[in-house]
Design an enzyme around this catalytic site. Structure first.
Site, PDB file in Angstrom:
ATOM      1  N   LEU A   1      44.988  12.327  56.374  1.00 42.72           N
ATOM      2  CA  LEU A   1      45.760  11.184  56.099  1.00 42.72           C
ATOM      3  C   LEU A   1      45.045   9.829  55.660  1.00 42.72           C
ATOM      4  O   LEU A   1      44.199   9.086  55.906  1.00 42.72           O
ATOM      5  CB  LEU A   1      45.903  10.378  58.182  1.00 42.72           C
ATOM      6  CG  LEU A   1      46.024  11.966  58.749  1.00 42.72           C
ATOM      7  CD1 LEU A   1      45.926  11.156  60.343  1.00 42.72           C
ATOM      8  CD2 LEU A   1      47.689  12.630  58.847  1.00 42.72           C
ATOM      9  N   GLY A   2      45.994   9.761  54.071  1.00 42.55           N
ATOM     10  CA  GLY A   2      45.485   8.641  53.424  1.00 42.55           C
ATOM     11  C   GLY A   2      45.180   9.189  52.428  1.00 42.55           C
ATOM     12  O   GLY A   2      43.687  10.384  52.163  1.00 42.55           O
TER      13      GLY A   2
ATOM     14  N   GLU B   1      30.982  11.053  60.154  1.00 40.93           N
ATOM     15  CA  GLU B   1      29.464  11.030  59.278  1.00 40.93           C
ATOM     16  C   GLU B   1      29.718   9.664  58.009  1.00 40.93           C
ATOM     17  O   GLU B   1      29.238   8.769  57.869  1.00 40.93           O
ATOM     18  CB  GLU B   1      28.884  11.596  59.094  1.00 40.93           C
ATOM     19  CG  GLU B   1      27.734  11.801  57.881  1.00 40.93           C
ATOM     20  CD  GLU B   1      26.211  11.088  58.555  1.00 40.93           C
ATOM     21  OE1 GLU B   1      26.435   9.649  58.435  1.00 40.93           O
ATOM     22  OE2 GLU B   1      26.210  11.989  59.385  1.00 40.93           O
TER      23      GLU B   1
ATOM     24  N   GLY C   1      32.110   3.713  48.181  1.00 42.76           N
ATOM     25  CA  GLY C   1      32.512   3.984  47.203  1.00 42.76           C
ATOM     26  C   GLY C   1      33.409   5.415  47.667  1.00 42.76           C
ATOM     27  O   GLY C   1      32.865   6.355  48.324  1.00 42.76           O
TER      28      GLY C   1
ATOM     29  N   GLY D   1      28.198   4.893  54.802  1.00 40.74           N
ATOM     30  CA  GLY D   1      29.123   5.283  53.385  1.00 40.74           C
ATOM     31  C   GLY D   1      28.133   7.196  53.425  1.00 40.74           C
ATOM     32  O   GLY D   1      28.289   8.141  54.825  1.00 40.74           O
TER      33      GLY D   1
ATOM     34  N   ASP E   1      32.908  -5.388  59.621  1.00 40.01           N
ATOM     35  CA  ASP E   1      32.765  -4.427  59.206  1.00 40.01           C
ATOM     36  C   ASP E   1      31.602  -3.914  60.155  1.00 40.01           C
ATOM     37  O   ASP E   1      31.436  -2.528  60.464  1.00 40.01           O
ATOM     38  CB  ASP E   1      32.950  -4.197  57.853  1.00 40.01           C
ATOM     39  CG  ASP E   1      32.449  -2.788  57.201  1.00 40.01           C
ATOM     40  OD1 ASP E   1      33.341  -1.792  57.544  1.00 40.01           O
ATOM     41  OD2 ASP E   1      32.327  -2.650  56.760  1.00 40.01           O
TER      42      ASP E   1
ATOM     43  N   GLY F   1      40.034   9.396  50.461  1.00 41.36           N
ATOM     44  CA  GLY F   1      40.311  10.508  50.577  1.00 41.36           C
ATOM     45  C   GLY F   1      41.028  10.925  49.482  1.00 41.36           C
ATOM     46  O   GLY F   1      40.569  12.009  48.930  1.00 41.36           O
ATOM     47  N   THR F   2      41.446  10.298  47.938  1.00 42.17           N
ATOM     48  CA  THR F   2      41.195  10.905  46.610  1.00 42.17           C
ATOM     49  C   THR F   2      39.572  11.795  46.632  1.00 42.17           C
ATOM     50  O   THR F   2      39.757  13.006  45.840  1.00 42.17           O
ATOM     51  CB  THR F   2      41.178  10.053  45.546  1.00 42.17           C
ATOM     52  OG1 THR F   2      42.130   8.959  46.098  1.00 42.17           O
ATOM     53  CG2 THR F   2      41.951  10.665  44.124  1.00 42.17           C
TER      54      THR F   2
ATOM     55  N   LYS G   1      29.959  -0.952  62.505  1.00 36.31           N
ATOM     56  CA  LYS G   1      29.127  -0.015  62.283  1.00 36.31           C
ATOM     57  C   LYS G   1      27.515  -0.178  63.622  1.00 36.31           C
ATOM     58  O   LYS G   1      27.044   1.072  63.667  1.00 36.31           O
ATOM     59  CB  LYS G   1      28.618  -0.084  60.800  1.00 36.31           C
ATOM     60  CG  LYS G   1      29.743   0.355  59.620  1.00 36.31           C
ATOM     61  CD  LYS G   1      29.230   0.173  58.327  1.00 36.31           C
ATOM     62  CE  LYS G   1      30.410   0.331  57.569  1.00 36.31           C
ATOM     63  NZ  LYS G   1      30.334  -0.134  56.378  1.00 36.31           N
TER      64      LYS G   1
HETATM   65  N1  NDP Z   1      36.090   3.205  50.577  1.00 36.28           N
HETATM   66  C1  NDP Z   1      35.259   3.336  50.986  1.00 36.28           C
HETATM   67  O1  NDP Z   1      33.603   2.577  50.151  1.00 36.28           O
HETATM   68  C2  NDP Z   1      34.774   3.221  52.360  1.00 36.28           C
HETATM   69  C3  NDP Z   1      35.647   3.606  53.367  1.00 36.28           C
HETATM   70  N2  NDP Z   1      35.599   3.778  54.498  1.00 36.28           N
HETATM   71  C4  NDP Z   1      36.806   4.002  55.290  1.00 36.28           C
HETATM   72  O2  NDP Z   1      37.541   4.932  55.284  1.00 36.28           O
HETATM   73  C5  NDP Z   1      38.703   4.646  55.548  1.00 36.28           C
HETATM   74  C6  NDP Z   1      39.796   4.636  54.406  1.00 36.28           C
HETATM   75  O3  NDP Z   1      39.308   3.633  53.600  1.00 36.28           O
HETATM   76  P1  NDP Z   1      39.805   3.727  51.945  1.00 36.28           P
HETATM   77  O4  NDP Z   1      40.192   4.856  51.061  1.00 36.28           O
HETATM   78  O5  NDP Z   1      38.812   2.407  51.248  1.00 36.28           O
HETATM   79  O6  NDP Z   1      41.207   2.906  51.175  1.00 36.28           O
HETATM   80  P2  NDP Z   1      41.859   3.098  50.749  1.00 36.28           P
HETATM   81  O7  NDP Z   1      43.553   1.677  50.790  1.00 36.28           O
HETATM   82  O8  NDP Z   1      42.419   3.040  48.662  1.00 36.28           O
HETATM   83  O9  NDP Z   1      43.046   3.682  51.243  1.00 36.28           O
HETATM   84  C7  NDP Z   1      43.864   4.154  52.484  1.00 36.28           C
HETATM   85  C8  NDP Z   1      45.286   5.607  52.303  1.00 36.28           C
HETATM   86  O10 NDP Z   1      46.274   5.464  52.809  1.00 36.28           O
HETATM   87  C9  NDP Z   1      47.124   5.232  52.954  1.00 36.28           C
HETATM   88  N3  NDP Z   1      47.775   4.641  54.345  1.00 36.28           N
HETATM   89  C10 NDP Z   1      47.453   3.972  54.994  1.00 36.28           C
HETATM   90  N4  NDP Z   1      48.430   3.273  56.132  1.00 36.28           N
HETATM   91  C11 NDP Z   1      49.264   4.307  55.647  1.00 36.28           C
HETATM   92  C12 NDP Z   1      50.566   4.180  56.761  1.00 36.28           C
HETATM   93  N5  NDP Z   1      51.039   3.452  57.109  1.00 36.28           N
HETATM   94  N6  NDP Z   1      50.999   5.296  56.486  1.00 36.28           N
HETATM   95  C13 NDP Z   1      51.015   6.461  55.657  1.00 36.28           C
HETATM   96  N7  NDP Z   1      49.676   6.388  54.634  1.00 36.28           N
HETATM   97  C14 NDP Z   1      48.716   4.917  54.665  1.00 36.28           C
HETATM   98  C15 NDP Z   1      47.552   4.644  51.953  1.00 36.28           C
HETATM   99  O11 NDP Z   1      48.561   5.120  51.058  1.00 36.28           O
HETATM  100  P3  NDP Z   1      48.800   4.415  49.821  1.00 36.28           P
HETATM  101  O12 NDP Z   1      48.258   5.280  48.729  1.00 36.28           O
HETATM  102  O13 NDP Z   1      50.357   5.407  49.077  1.00 36.28           O
HETATM  103  O14 NDP Z   1      48.887   3.329  50.052  1.00 36.28           O
HETATM  104  C16 NDP Z   1      45.778   5.154  51.090  1.00 36.28           C
HETATM  105  O15 NDP Z   1      46.377   6.456  49.913  1.00 36.28           O
HETATM  106  C17 NDP Z   1      39.131   2.965  56.305  1.00 36.28           C
HETATM  107  O16 NDP Z   1      38.704   3.373  57.328  1.00 36.28           O
HETATM  108  C18 NDP Z   1      37.791   2.674  55.558  1.00 36.28           C
HETATM  109  O17 NDP Z   1      37.110   1.846  56.445  1.00 36.28           O
HETATM  110  C19 NDP Z   1      34.167   4.244  54.495  1.00 36.28           C
HETATM  111  C20 NDP Z   1      33.147   4.386  54.600  1.00 36.28           C
HETATM  112  C21 NDP Z   1      33.597   3.626  52.263  1.00 36.28           C
HETATM  113  N1  LIG Z   2      34.008  -1.799  52.625  1.00 40.69           N
HETATM  114  C1  LIG Z   2      33.034  -0.796  53.657  1.00 40.69           C
HETATM  115  C2  LIG Z   2      32.792   0.217  53.169  1.00 40.69           C
HETATM  116  C3  LIG Z   2      32.095   1.154  53.742  1.00 40.69           C
HETATM  117  O1  LIG Z   2      32.176   1.247  54.674  1.00 40.69           O
HETATM  118  C4  LIG Z   2      31.326  -1.397  53.216  1.00 40.69           C
HETATM  119  O2  LIG Z   2      31.597  -1.796  51.825  1.00 40.69           O
HETATM  120  O3  LIG Z   2      30.579  -1.263  53.346  1.00 40.69           O
HETATM  121 NA    NA Z   3      27.777   8.007  56.793  1.00 43.47          NA
END
Ligand code: NDP
Ligand SMILES: N[C@@H](CC=O)C(=O)O
Ligand code: NA
Length: 446
Positions: free
Chosen positions: A25-26, A143, A319, A148, A215, A31-32, A219
């Site tokens: 999901l995401g 994890e 990241g 991260g 945030d 996700g990427t 944690k």
């Molecule tokens: N970024 C980071 O470095 C870190 C992030 N995290 C956690 O990981 C998770 C994801 O973060 P991140 O990847 O940065 O977030 P992004 O905003 O980059 O990505 C979120 C993704 O979820 C999809 N999405 C969000 N809401 C919906 C919805 N209602 N229905 C369908 N799809 C949805 C989006 O779709 P679309 O692409 O179509 O918009 C997108 O692909 C969060 O919980 C964050 O706290 C944890 C550690 C590090």
């Molecule tokens: N936004 C968070 C991402 C990882 O959890 C951070 O900056 O540490």
């Molecule tokens: Na970790």
């Protein structure tokens, strides 16, 4: 503590010969990164061969993506993913509270294991989620939710689990550490640096969660629940962010031998472990302390326990690639479990506590403080400050009057250890003094 009764067990699926199907999901930053890592199998763990990226849920089908997935894999129907009987593991990487919470609970109800990076949802709804998971007999692994890419959740659950933990403290937000580091080294402005952190994919979708310490609060609540073996009511975690940290304070701190870091701290306040403090605030850290040298997006978590002493876990806290590493390690753990013919849950993977820990209010904390005052340039101001502090039992470690801001003299004090409630009473009285213009900053000192 005993594991709750498992009423329906998903662990005994037997050794599967077919691929383990993921519903992700995401497909944003994390996700990427995760899909890229799972698709790039060469030279990595052989269990990756057993994984199929079966469905990926997103909000927009037209957004350009940095990964190649066949069109039937990508969908906007996330409910269909968590209800699909073919999906073995749901990987929640969308963030936010809803619909993430409901989708996770539905996946659990349907007997699917869950991997999530979502500290916001776990720190607020962990009780509901882990109770449901234990009842259904599935695992929820997280994890990536703290630190991260740094392995910290599994070490606390497994490698360090026999220790009596007395303190967990760390830099657990990459965005704010990146901002504070650049403010310190380049004298940059807060807003410019925040924009860079967003571009680099470190910041949350709404960066106020980073900047205001929420945030980090999520944690440290999760780490405290693991280290101190009890659920944490998220609302009891005192959170302050870095908006009030100025270049002036960074410069004064450096002169006094400190760096300013946003720390999450969970610690027993007494020898008899009767009081637990869980909090987040910008902190003056002595330049010689191991956490002082953690810069940029790096995180570090210092765990103190008996008999191990101190352990510091250090690495990239945010990241795409780093976080994908943590997400994928959880996925592999589950794949290995699904491929193992066992009817018993692994109590080192499952959540095992059900009671709530009592958190001590911040007013009871005993700590050192740094405070900066702007005063009218009158004789005897420092004396009046000292007298007022003395009346509340606050003793001063150092007092510096270095500069002027316009007509106003700038006075910086660092206290010895003091009960926070007493220090605040003294500050309220000082604030009311005719000679005091303002108190621009008050920070705790480690
Ligand atoms: N970024 C980071 O470095 C870190 C992030 N995290 C956690 O990981 C998770 C994801 O973060 P991140 O990847 O940065 O977030 P992004 O905003 O980059 O990505 C979120 C993704 O979820 C999809 N999405 C969000 N809401 C919906 C919805 N209602 N229905 C369908 N799809 C949805 C989006 O779709 P679309 O692409 O179509 O918009 C997108 O692909 C969060 O919980 C964050 O706290 C944890 C550690 C590090
Ligand atoms: N936004 C968070 C991402 C990882 O959890 C951070 O900056 O540490
Ligand atoms: Na970790």
């Amino acid at each position: 503590m005993a594991l709750p009764t498992i009423v329906l067990c998903k662990f005994n699926v037997g050794a599967k010969s077919v691929a383990v199907k993921l519903g992700i999901l995401g497909l944003g930053t994390v996700g990427t990164g995760t899909v890229q890592l799972l698709q790039d199998k060469v030279g990595r763990h052989p269990l990756l061969q057993e994984i199929e990226i079966y469905r990926v849920g997103v909000r927009s089908l037209t957004k350009p993506r940095a990964v190649e997935l066949s069109p039937e894999v990508i969908t906007t129907d996330l409910e269909a993913i968590v209800n699909d009987p073919a999906v073995d593991i749901v990987v929640e990487l969308m963030g936010g509270l809803e619909p993430a919470r409901t989708l996770i609970l539905t996946a659990i109800k349907n007997g699917k294991h869950v991997v999530t990076a979502n500290k916001a949802v776990i720190s607020r709804f962990g009780a509901e989620i882990f109770t449901a998971a234990n009842q259904t007999g599935v695992y929820v692994l997280l994890e990536a939710a703290v630190g991260g890419g740094i392995p910290v959740i599994q070490p606390l659950k497994q490698s360090l689990s026999v220790n009596r933990i007395s303190a967990i403290m760390g830099i657990v937000n990459g965005t704010t550490n990146y901002i504070l580091t650049r403010m310190q080294t380049e004298g940059s402005e807060f807003d410019d640096v925040l924009a860079d952190a967003q571009k680099l994919g470190y910041a949350e979708a709404d960066p106020t969660a980073d900047v205001d310490g929420l945030d980090a609060g999520d944690k440290i609540a999760i780490l405290a629940s693991l280290g101190f073996d009890g659920r944490i009511n998220r609302e009891d975690v005192h959170c302050e962010g870095i908006r009030q940290v100025t270049k002036t304070d960074i410069a004064y701190s450096a002169k006094l031998g400190f760096v300013i870091k946003l720390l999450g701290i969970a610690q027993h306040l007494d020898q008899d472990n009767s009081r637990l403090s869980v909090r987040v605030h910008p902190t003056l850290v002595p330049q010689t302390h191991p956490l002082a040298s953690i810069n940029g997006v790096y995180n570090a978590i210092l765990v103190e326990g008996e008999p191990i002493g101190q352990v510091m876990l250090f690495g990239p806290g945010a990241g795409a690639g780093a976080t994908a590493s943590a997400v994928s390690s959880d996925i592999l753990n589950l794949v290995a479990t699904l491929k193992t013919n066992t009817a018993k849950p692994n109590s080192l993977l499952a959540c095992r506590h059900q009671h709530y820990s009592q958190i001590t209010p911040i007013s009871e904390l005993v700590t050192r403080f740094y405070a900066r005052f702007l005063s009218k340039d009158q004789a005897g101001v420092i004396g009046r400050l000292g007298t007022c502090f003395g009346n509340y039992g606050v003793s001063l470690e150092s007092v510096v009057q270095t500069g002027f801001q316009g007509e106003l003299a700038e006075i910086v004090v660092v206290t010895h250890n003091v009960r926070e409630g007493d220090f605040r009473k003294a500050l309220a009285e000082i604030q009311a003094m005719e000679s005091i213009d303002s108190i621009p900053s008050v920070l705790r000192v480690l």
